[in-house]
Design a protein around this motif. Sequence first.
Motif, PDB file in Angstrom:
ATOM      1  N   SER A 298      -5.407  42.845  24.077  1.00  0.00           N
ATOM      2  CA  SER A 298      -6.098  41.444  24.389  1.00  0.00           C
ATOM      3  C   SER A 298      -5.830  40.581  23.595  1.00  0.00           C
ATOM      4  O   SER A 298      -5.055  39.513  24.421  1.00  0.00           O
ATOM      5  CB  SER A 298      -7.756  42.012  24.643  1.00  0.00           C
ATOM      6  OG  SER A 298      -8.201  41.986  23.385  1.00  0.00           O
ATOM      7  N   TYR A 299      -5.153  40.749  22.611  1.00  0.00           N
ATOM      8  CA  TYR A 299      -5.100  39.986  21.862  1.00  0.00           C
ATOM      9  C   TYR A 299      -3.723  38.822  22.243  1.00  0.00           C
ATOM     10  O   TYR A 299      -3.539  38.034  22.233  1.00  0.00           O
ATOM     11  CB  TYR A 299      -5.199  40.170  20.138  1.00  0.00           C
ATOM     12  CG  TYR A 299      -4.640  39.221  19.628  1.00  0.00           C
ATOM     13  CD1 TYR A 299      -5.559  38.194  19.409  1.00  0.00           C
ATOM     14  CD2 TYR A 299      -3.331  39.362  18.477  1.00  0.00           C
ATOM     15  CE1 TYR A 299      -4.842  37.030  18.050  1.00  0.00           C
ATOM     16  CE2 TYR A 299      -2.810  38.103  17.773  1.00  0.00           C
ATOM     17  CZ  TYR A 299      -3.846  37.683  17.785  1.00  0.00           C
ATOM     18  OH  TYR A 299      -3.026  35.998  17.038  1.00  0.00           O
TER      19      TYR A 299
ATOM     20  N   THR B 271     -10.027  45.298  28.714  1.00  0.00           N
ATOM     21  CA  THR B 271      -8.685  45.760  27.919  1.00  0.00           C
ATOM     22  C   THR B 271      -9.564  47.548  27.791  1.00  0.00           C
ATOM     23  O   THR B 271      -8.809  48.225  27.214  1.00  0.00           O
ATOM     24  CB  THR B 271      -8.520  44.644  27.544  1.00  0.00           C
ATOM     25  OG1 THR B 271      -7.984  43.806  28.183  1.00  0.00           O
ATOM     26  CG2 THR B 271      -6.772  45.457  26.958  1.00  0.00           C
TER      27      THR B 271
ATOM     28  N   GLY C 292      -7.327  48.938  22.453  1.00  0.00           N
ATOM     29  CA  GLY C 292      -7.612  47.283  23.320  1.00  0.00           C
ATOM     30  C   GLY C 292      -7.562  45.847  22.871  1.00  0.00           C
ATOM     31  O   GLY C 292      -7.281  45.314  23.559  1.00  0.00           O
TER      32      GLY C 292
ATOM     33  N   LEU D 251      -5.221  39.229  27.297  1.00  0.00           N
ATOM     34  CA  LEU D 251      -5.632  39.828  28.290  1.00  0.00           C
ATOM     35  C   LEU D 251      -7.994  39.745  28.073  1.00  0.00           C
ATOM     36  O   LEU D 251      -8.220  39.035  26.383  1.00  0.00           O
ATOM     37  CB  LEU D 251      -5.081  40.780  28.565  1.00  0.00           C
ATOM     38  CG  LEU D 251      -4.313  41.317  29.151  1.00  0.00           C
ATOM     39  CD1 LEU D 251      -3.701  42.316  29.056  1.00  0.00           C
ATOM     40  CD2 LEU D 251      -4.146  40.773  30.949  1.00  0.00           C
ATOM     41  N   ALA D 252      -8.339  39.333  29.194  1.00  0.00           N
ATOM     42  CA  ALA D 252      -9.344  39.424  28.650  1.00  0.00           C
ATOM     43  C   ALA D 252     -10.186  40.692  27.958  1.00  0.00           C
ATOM     44  O   ALA D 252      -9.936  42.577  28.308  1.00  0.00           O
ATOM     45  CB  ALA D 252     -10.637  39.589  29.975  1.00  0.00           C
ATOM     46  N   SER D 253     -11.096  40.935  26.581  1.00  0.00           N
ATOM     47  CA  SER D 253     -11.010  42.175  25.917  1.00  0.00           C
ATOM     48  C   SER D 253     -12.063  43.149  25.721  1.00  0.00           C
ATOM     49  O   SER D 253     -11.097  44.360  26.364  1.00  0.00           O
ATOM     50  CB  SER D 253     -11.606  41.436  24.723  1.00  0.00           C
ATOM     51  OG  SER D 253     -12.085  40.677  24.425  1.00  0.00           O
TER      52      SER D 253
END
Lengths: 246, 292
Positions: free
Chosen positions: B249-250, B259, B245, B254-256
Amino acid sequence: MAAIVHLNDLTLGYERHPAVHHLTGQIEQGELVAVCGPNGAGKSTLLKGLVGLIKPLSGSIAWQNVRPQDIAYLPQSADVDRSFPISVQELVAMGLWRRLGAFGRVDRLARQKIDAALDSVGLAGFQERLIGTLSGGQMQRMLFARLILQDASVLLLDEPFAAVDDRTISHLLGLIEAWRREQRTIIAVLHDLALVRDYFPTSLLLARECVAWGKTEHVLTETSMQQSRSLVEAFDRDAEFCERGP
Amino acid sequence: MMAALYDLILAPFVEFDFMRRALIGSFVLALSAGPMGVFLVLRRMSLVGDAMAHAILPGAAIGYLIAGLSLSAMTLGGLIAGCLVAILAGLVTRHTQLREDASLASFYIISLALGVTLVSLKGSNIDLLHVLFGSVLALDDAALILLASISSFTILVLAVIYRPLVLECVDPGFLRTISSMGAPVHLLFLCLVVINLISGFHAMGTLLAVGVLMLPAISARFWCQSVGTMMGVSCVIGILASALGLIASYHLGLASGPTIILLAGVLYFLSLLLGPQGGLLWLLRRSVHLEG
């Protein structure tokens, strides 16, 4: 023989409605007692009261030299979560709780005892099976195996032979007979009156009130049976307060 | 090839301190959330976990009102609120006709409304988002130590109460006749749920905290048959989801927190399909039966 429990004017029930009403009597050590009566007569309630799961509404239950852990209880429909991933061996091992407690290791001796108990209820080789794979009768036999391991001096059995086939019943009756020879006290709720007449010397015929209590041949008579059927009434929402004194 | 793999998997963590912290934070969270989730699933308390997650919000919000985005104030507030709701719900269940899920549901919906109202009394919408969805990328030293402590404490306590807890799940009536441990063990377990939700709250926020608890555990049910292995598998799935995740996300921006939970969701669907214990694909094989 010394009395092992005195019931003094005992009333048990739910939400103040009595299920067992003003019951007085005693059970002696080593006795084999059948509790009979129609549906709703308070048989299961009596066992729950004896094991301490419900408190008396009035009156008392006085055990003589019996600690709570000396009493083993086989409920009518054990609330075992059968979908829980636990093996027969692990569940039966919990009968050794008094010896193992929360931390004790299940050692070789314990394993042997478990195997022997499973063997004596005809479930040899079921150790690794998940409890969810057992049939209703096998389940009941497994609970009996756990009961054996509890090694209790008082055994309360609520319809122990429900969903159990004839061959197993005679096998389990053999176990009960052996327990009696070891001076254990056994109180069983039973529906099969022929079986009670054959194996249980003492009976208590219950219909909320005590109809008869004593030698089985004096208790299970046609008149008392008829009386018991007429005594059990429907749950009366507007029942008056019971005024009967002790 | 190796360079590409390095860039994909390791580089984010080597280059950025906050990514390393997030990784460690979500790993320690997964380590205790795994076993806790397994017990929640097996006790049919999946939704109870969800309810309790919302219940800690007003407490954390009061902490926030008093001290702003302070770790200790929000933790303490959440702890008090969570335990209060657990105990109140327990009392209501014991003394009224309501079942535990119903009484918890009513408490948590009140708590959620109260919590959001409290946060919006003072804070900005950004703060509200922070509380609701957490900030796994903003875990500082104190937060990491808190998460690790909660994780260690949880595993120790679970080890101690393991046997009565299992018995409480599988045959509570029997436990009641042989020991009086049932009620205290249940209460202790609920407290563990609360502190793990607080861990999850710091990393994922109130709304998703329950995700790290439940999704890996529910997936584990499809892979194994015993409680012990389920707890292990659940941890592994949690750790896998966290790592994947964070990487996703990185790279995708995306919002971690969400994710990580989404990745846990992907692993859940894979388990649902492929897991040997009741996975859907295995149903196809059903037509062949054994001799005995």
